[in-house]
Write a protein that holds these residues in place. Structure first.
Motif, PDB file in Angstrom:
ATOM      1  N   ALA A 297       0.918  -1.302   0.045  1.00 38.39           N
ATOM      2  CA  ALA A 297      -0.064   0.258   0.029  1.00 38.39           C
ATOM      3  C   ALA A 297       0.769   1.230   0.149  1.00 38.39           C
ATOM      4  N   HIS A 298       0.199   2.433  -0.289  1.00 40.48           N
ATOM      5  CA  HIS A 298       1.054   3.842  -0.081  1.00 40.48           C
ATOM      6  C   HIS A 298       1.489   3.949   1.415  1.00 40.48           C
ATOM      7  N   VAL A 299       2.753   4.208   1.642  1.00 41.06           N
ATOM      8  CA  VAL A 299       3.485   4.319   2.867  1.00 41.06           C
ATOM      9  C   VAL A 299       2.725   5.127   3.858  1.00 41.06           C
ATOM     10  N   SER A 300       1.649   6.108   3.361  1.00 40.00           N
ATOM     11  CA  SER A 300       0.860   6.923   4.253  1.00 40.00           C
ATOM     12  C   SER A 300      -0.118   6.143   4.924  1.00 40.00           C
ATOM     13  N   GLY A 301      -0.178   5.093   4.601  1.00 42.62           N
ATOM     14  CA  GLY A 301      -1.504   4.308   5.217  1.00 42.62           C
ATOM     15  C   GLY A 301      -2.913   4.622   4.491  1.00 42.62           C
ATOM     16  N   LEU A 302      -2.896   5.742   3.830  1.00 46.07           N
ATOM     17  CA  LEU A 302      -4.234   6.187   3.343  1.00 46.07           C
ATOM     18  C   LEU A 302      -4.797   5.732   1.866  1.00 46.07           C
ATOM     19  N   ILE A 303      -3.968   5.078   1.325  1.00 48.42           N
ATOM     20  CA  ILE A 303      -4.302   4.350   0.012  1.00 48.42           C
ATOM     21  C   ILE A 303      -3.881   2.795  -0.082  1.00 48.42           C
ATOM     22  N   GLY A 304      -4.838   1.974   0.068  1.00 46.39           N
ATOM     23  CA  GLY A 304      -4.487   0.560   0.039  1.00 46.39           C
ATOM     24  C   GLY A 304      -5.614  -0.224  -0.704  1.00 46.39           C
ATOM     25  N   GLU A 305      -5.626  -1.591  -0.624  1.00 44.57           N
ATOM     26  CA  GLU A 305      -6.497  -2.544  -1.120  1.00 44.57           C
ATOM     27  C   GLU A 305      -7.767  -2.727  -0.445  1.00 44.57           C
ATOM     28  N   ALA A 306      -9.015  -2.595  -0.866  1.00 48.95           N
ATOM     29  CA  ALA A 306     -10.176  -2.899  -0.197  1.00 48.95           C
ATOM     30  C   ALA A 306     -11.027  -3.710  -1.250  1.00 48.95           C
TER      31      ALA A 306
ATOM     32  N   HIS B   8      11.244  -2.814  -3.100  1.00 50.51           N
ATOM     33  CA  HIS B   8      10.861  -3.126  -2.004  1.00 50.51           C
ATOM     34  C   HIS B   8      10.780  -4.506  -1.499  1.00 50.51           C
ATOM     35  N   ASP B   9      11.281  -5.062  -0.351  1.00 46.76           N
ATOM     36  CA  ASP B   9      11.179  -6.319  -0.101  1.00 46.76           C
ATOM     37  C   ASP B   9       9.981  -6.650   0.611  1.00 46.76           C
ATOM     38  N   LEU B  10      10.012  -8.029   0.837  1.00 47.05           N
ATOM     39  CA  LEU B  10       8.808  -8.576   1.417  1.00 47.05           C
ATOM     40  C   LEU B  10       8.294  -8.073   2.848  1.00 47.05           C
ATOM     41  N   VAL B  11       9.417  -7.726   3.624  1.00 49.96           N
ATOM     42  CA  VAL B  11       9.099  -7.139   4.876  1.00 49.96           C
ATOM     43  C   VAL B  11       8.196  -5.948   4.813  1.00 49.96           C
ATOM     44  N   ARG B  12       8.868  -5.137   3.664  1.00 47.02           N
ATOM     45  CA  ARG B  12       8.363  -3.795   3.429  1.00 47.02           C
ATOM     46  C   ARG B  12       6.741  -3.900   2.718  1.00 47.02           C
ATOM     47  N   MET B  13       6.696  -4.943   2.121  1.00 50.77           N
ATOM     48  CA  MET B  13       5.065  -5.115   1.518  1.00 50.77           C
ATOM     49  C   MET B  13       4.341  -5.344   2.676  1.00 50.77           C
ATOM     50  N   CYS B  14       4.800  -6.264   3.408  1.00 52.21           N
ATOM     51  CA  CYS B  14       3.837  -6.553   4.703  1.00 52.21           C
ATOM     52  C   CYS B  14       3.527  -5.230   5.494  1.00 52.21           C
ATOM     53  N   GLU B  15       4.728  -4.475   5.984  1.00 47.13           N
ATOM     54  CA  GLU B  15       4.653  -3.434   6.667  1.00 47.13           C
ATOM     55  C   GLU B  15       3.607  -2.418   6.322  1.00 47.13           C
ATOM     56  N   ASP B  16       3.541  -2.103   4.939  1.00 39.98           N
ATOM     57  CA  ASP B  16       2.843  -1.154   4.378  1.00 39.98           C
ATOM     58  C   ASP B  16       1.207  -1.689   4.091  1.00 39.98           C
ATOM     59  N   ALA B  17       1.009  -3.082   4.013  1.00 38.44           N
ATOM     60  CA  ALA B  17      -0.091  -3.542   3.636  1.00 38.44           C
ATOM     61  C   ALA B  17      -0.745  -3.424   5.165  1.00 38.44           C
ATOM     62  N   TRP B  18      -0.031  -3.729   6.202  1.00 37.18           N
ATOM     63  CA  TRP B  18      -0.360  -3.816   7.586  1.00 37.18           C
ATOM     64  C   TRP B  18      -0.895  -2.371   8.069  1.00 37.18           C
ATOM     65  N   ARG B  19      -0.018  -1.457   7.790  1.00 42.74           N
ATOM     66  CA  ARG B  19      -0.012  -0.058   8.188  1.00 42.74           C
ATOM     67  C   ARG B  19      -1.672   0.454   7.645  1.00 42.74           C
ATOM     68  N   TRP B  20      -1.702   0.096   6.384  1.00 42.66           N
ATOM     69  CA  TRP B  20      -3.132   0.513   5.652  1.00 42.66           C
ATOM     70  C   TRP B  20      -4.311  -0.036   6.213  1.00 42.66           C
ATOM     71  N   GLN B  21      -4.164  -1.445   6.642  1.00 47.36           N
ATOM     72  CA  GLN B  21      -5.239  -2.107   7.098  1.00 47.36           C
ATOM     73  C   GLN B  21      -5.725  -1.731   8.485  1.00 47.36           C
ATOM     74  N   ALA B  22      -4.582  -1.521   9.380  1.00 48.51           N
ATOM     75  CA  ALA B  22      -4.764  -1.352  10.766  1.00 48.51           C
ATOM     76  C   ALA B  22      -5.312   0.397  10.767  1.00 48.51           C
ATOM     77  N   MET B  23      -5.053   1.087   9.862  1.00 49.91           N
ATOM     78  CA  MET B  23      -5.502   2.490   9.831  1.00 49.91           C
ATOM     79  C   MET B  23      -7.068   2.469   9.209  1.00 49.91           C
ATOM     80  N   ASN B  24      -7.280   1.465   8.627  1.00 43.85           N
ATOM     81  CA  ASN B  24      -8.582   1.390   7.925  1.00 43.85           C
ATOM     82  C   ASN B  24      -9.204   0.071   7.606  1.00 43.85           C
ATOM     83  N   PRO B  25      -9.453  -0.341   9.092  1.00 43.40           N
ATOM     84  CA  PRO B  25     -10.202  -1.737   9.278  1.00 43.40           C
ATOM     85  C   PRO B  25     -11.176  -2.305   8.385  1.00 43.40           C
ATOM     86  N   ALA B  26     -12.012  -1.159   7.894  1.00 43.63           N
ATOM     87  CA  ALA B  26     -13.025  -1.379   7.204  1.00 43.63           C
ATOM     88  C   ALA B  26     -13.149  -0.973   5.682  1.00 43.63           C
ATOM     89  N   GLY B  27     -11.757  -0.783   5.367  1.00 42.66           N
ATOM     90  CA  GLY B  27     -11.515  -0.307   4.018  1.00 42.66           C
ATOM     91  C   GLY B  27     -11.944   1.362   3.836  1.00 42.66           C
TER      92      GLY B  27
END
Ligand SMILES: O=c1ccn([C@@H]2O[C@H](COP(=O)(O)OP(=O)(O)O[C@H]3O[C@H](CO)[C@@H](O)[C@H](O)[C@H]3O)[C@@H](O)[C@H]2O)c(=O)[nH]1
Length: 179
Positions: free
Chosen positions: A25-34, A158-177
């Motif tokens: 997801a975007h590093v801001s946690g504001l744009i991600g997959e829903a 970006h490696d796998l850790v970074r992919m997981c970090e950014d995906a998690w930040r997005w989902q944690a900040m936007n639990p309902a997308g």
């Protein structure tokens, strides 16, 4: 079809970009997959389990001829993918020719590896169970990135850790997308 168009009218230049498995997801946690409804893809399912929206991830198949028996894919961070598009546009502008290029990291990651890495990054377990293979899935698939490097001067950063970090930040900040 696009190649035919370019042949019929050489004014067209076409870049066919073959995405492997986009995640992150975007590093801001504001744009991600829903995704709407139950996610078909692995990463959004994992993030929804992590946030408590789904109970258990089903891992499809643990008897593939891969190092740990689970399916292997080439996951690529969406921001690397975005840069890949810019590199392709640059190429079209300079070279005036059409191209078909793989956009992946060139490395395979198993389902189990992704789940374990995500759990470590998120600091919580991802409940999962092993179930039968999903119809139509191949055992392993990753990109040959030679052309992307030589033609576009592009490679994933970006490696796998970074992919997981950014995906998690997005989902944690936007639990309902986005809703
Ligand atoms: O709940 C899930 C979802 C996926 N997987 C596994 O995770 C891996 C990745 O699956 P997924 O995220 O669905 O990606 P792909 O199976 O690689 O499918 C992608 O690649 C296909 C072929 O290129 C396209 O058709 C699809 O649209 C695109 O999502 C595979 O081993 C799946 O079996 C699970 O174990 N559990």
């Amino acid at each position: 079809m696009l190649r035919d168009l370019q042949r019929a009218d050489p004014h067209w230049q076409v870049a066919i970009l073959r995405y492997f498995n986009p995640v992150g997801a975007h590093v801001s946690g504001l744009i991600g997959e829903a995704p709407s409804g139950v996610p078909n893809n692995l990463m959004p399912y994992v993030t929804q389990v992590a946030v408590g929206q789904r109970e258990t991830l089903s891992i499809f198949g643990n008897d593939y001829p891969t190092p740990d028996g689970t399916g292997v894919r080439d996951y690529i961070h969406v921001m690397d993918l975005a840069r890949g598009h810019l590199a392709a546009l640059d190429h079209l502008a300079k070279q005036q020719s059409s191209i078909t290029v793989n956009l992946g990291t060139g490395s395979g990651v198993s389902v189990q590896q992704l789940v374990d890495t995500f759990a470590r990054v998120a600091g919580r377990p991802i409940a999962h169970r092993h179930v039968a293979r999903r119809a139509g899935d191949v055992a392993a698939c990753w990109a040959d990135t030679t052309l992307a490097r030589t033609l576009l001067g592009w490679q994933a950063e970006h490696d796998l850790v970074r992919m997981c970090e950014d995906a998690w930040r997005w989902q944690a900040m936007n639990p309902a997308g986005y809703s």
